[in-house]
Design a protein around this motif. Structure first.
Motif, short mmCIF file in Angstrom:
data_model
loop_
_atom_site.label_atom_id
_atom_site.label_comp_id
_atom_site.label_asym_id
_atom_site.label_seq_id
_atom_site.Cartn_x
_atom_site.Cartn_y
_atom_site.Cartn_z
N PRO A 1 -37.65 32.74 2.69
CA PRO A 1 -37.62 31.78 1.58
C PRO A 1 -37.11 32.40 0.27
N SER A 2 -37.38 33.69 0.05
CA SER A 2 -36.88 34.32 -1.18
C SER A 2 -35.37 34.47 -1.14
N LEU A 3 -34.80 34.80 0.03
CA LEU A 3 -33.34 34.87 0.16
C LEU A 3 -32.72 33.49 -0.04
N ARG A 4 -33.34 32.49 0.56
CA ARG A 4 -32.84 31.11 0.43
C ARG A 4 -32.85 30.67 -1.03
N GLU A 5 -33.93 30.96 -1.74
CA GLU A 5 -34.05 30.60 -3.15
C GLU A 5 -33.03 31.35 -4.00
N TYR A 6 -32.80 32.63 -3.67
CA TYR A 6 -31.83 33.43 -4.42
C TYR A 6 -30.42 32.86 -4.27
N VAL A 7 -30.05 32.49 -3.05
CA VAL A 7 -28.72 31.92 -2.81
C VAL A 7 -28.59 30.58 -3.52
N MET A 8 -29.63 29.77 -3.49
CA MET A 8 -29.57 28.46 -4.13
C MET A 8 -29.45 28.58 -5.66
N THR A 9 -30.14 29.54 -6.26
CA THR A 9 -30.01 29.71 -7.71
C THR A 9 -28.62 30.22 -8.08
N LYS A 10 -28.04 31.05 -7.24
CA LYS A 10 -26.69 31.53 -7.51
C LYS A 10 -25.66 30.41 -7.33
N LEU A 11 -25.89 29.51 -6.39
CA LEU A 11 -24.96 28.39 -6.17
C LEU A 11 -25.02 27.37 -7.29
N ASP A 12 -26.10 27.36 -8.05
CA ASP A 12 -26.18 26.45 -9.20
C ASP A 12 -25.06 26.73 -10.20
N ARG A 13 -24.69 27.99 -10.32
CA ARG A 13 -23.61 28.36 -11.24
C ARG A 13 -22.28 27.74 -10.79
N ILE A 14 -22.07 27.69 -9.49
CA ILE A 14 -20.83 27.11 -8.95
C ILE A 14 -20.80 25.60 -9.21
N THR A 15 -21.91 24.93 -8.95
CA THR A 15 -21.94 23.48 -9.14
C THR A 15 -21.92 23.12 -10.61
N ARG A 16 -22.30 24.04 -11.48
CA ARG A 16 -22.19 23.78 -12.92
C ARG A 16 -20.73 23.73 -13.35
N HIS A 17 -19.90 24.57 -12.74
CA HIS A 17 -18.47 24.60 -13.09
C HIS A 17 -17.70 23.44 -12.45
N PHE A 18 -18.08 23.09 -11.24
CA PHE A 18 -17.30 22.12 -10.48
C PHE A 18 -18.27 21.26 -9.69
N ASP A 19 -18.35 19.98 -10.04
CA ASP A 19 -19.36 19.12 -9.44
C ASP A 19 -18.88 18.36 -8.21
N GLN A 20 -17.66 18.58 -7.76
CA GLN A 20 -17.13 17.86 -6.60
C GLN A 20 -17.26 18.68 -5.32
N VAL A 21 -18.34 19.43 -5.18
CA VAL A 21 -18.59 20.23 -3.99
C VAL A 21 -19.16 19.31 -2.92
N VAL A 22 -18.54 19.30 -1.75
CA VAL A 22 -18.96 18.42 -0.66
C VAL A 22 -19.91 19.14 0.28
N ASP A 23 -19.53 20.34 0.71
CA ASP A 23 -20.28 21.03 1.75
C ASP A 23 -20.24 22.53 1.50
N VAL A 24 -21.37 23.21 1.69
CA VAL A 24 -21.46 24.66 1.51
C VAL A 24 -22.14 25.25 2.73
N THR A 25 -21.50 26.24 3.34
CA THR A 25 -22.08 26.96 4.46
C THR A 25 -22.16 28.44 4.10
N VAL A 26 -23.37 29.00 4.10
CA VAL A 26 -23.58 30.40 3.76
C VAL A 26 -24.09 31.11 5.01
N VAL A 27 -23.46 32.24 5.36
CA VAL A 27 -23.89 33.04 6.50
C VAL A 27 -24.21 34.44 5.98
N LEU A 28 -25.44 34.86 6.18
CA LEU A 28 -25.89 36.19 5.81
C LEU A 28 -26.05 37.00 7.10
N SER A 29 -25.49 38.22 7.15
CA SER A 29 -25.55 38.98 8.38
C SER A 29 -25.74 40.46 8.10
#
Length: 114
Positions: free
Chosen positions: A14-42
Motif C-alpha cells: 500500500p505504501s508503494l501504491r500511495e507513492y506512485v499515486m501521489t507522483k502521478l498527481d503531478r502528471i494529471t495536474r499538467h495534462f488532464d486528458q489522461v485516459v489510461d495509466v499502467t504502471v509495472v514495478l519489477s
C-alpha cells in the motif's frame, strides 16, 4: 482515468501504491486528458549482490501513447526518475497540441493569391 499498478517479482505494498499515486498527481495536474495509466514495478536479480529495481509506465492520452521506463538500485528512486521523464514527455505533448504559432489556412491562401 483508469490506473493499474502491478508488480513483477515483487508485491505492491500500500505504501508503494500511495507513492506512485501521489507522483502521478503531478502528471494529471499538467495534462488532464489522461485516459489510461499502467504502471509495472519489477525487480531483476542480475547477481547475488546486484539487484536492479525497474519501473515502467504506459500512459494513454488523447492522441498518443507514452511509454517510459527507468531502472535504479532503489525502487523509490526509480519511480522518481520515471515520473520526471514522464512529466517532460507529457509537457512536450501538451505543448505540441497547443502550438498555435503556424499561419492559418486563410492567410496562406490569401498570400498565395496576391
Amino acid at each position: 482515468m483508469n490506473l493499474t499498478i502491478s508488480g513483477h517479482h515483487l508485491e505492491v505494498t500500500p505504501s508503494l501504491r500511495e507513492y506512485v499515486m501521489t507522483k502521478l498527481d503531478r502528471i494529471t495536474r499538467h495534462f488532464d486528458q489522461v485516459v489510461d495509466v499502467t504502471v509495472v514495478l519489477s525487480v531483476e536479480k542480475l547477481k547475488e549482490k546486484e539487484r536492479r529495481q525497474k519501473a515502467e509506465v504506459n500512459l494513454h492520452v488523447k492522441g498518443r501513447d507514452i511509454y517510459v521506463e527507468s531502472a535504479h538500485a532503489d525502487l523509490y528512486a526509480a519511480i522518481d526518475e520515471l515520473m520526471d521523464k514522464l512529466d517532460r514527455q507529457v509537457i512536450r505533448h501538451k505543448d505540441r497540441l497547443q502550438d498555435h504559432h503556424h499561419e492559418s489556412i486563410k492567410k496562406q491562401q490569401l498570400s498565395g493569391v496576391a
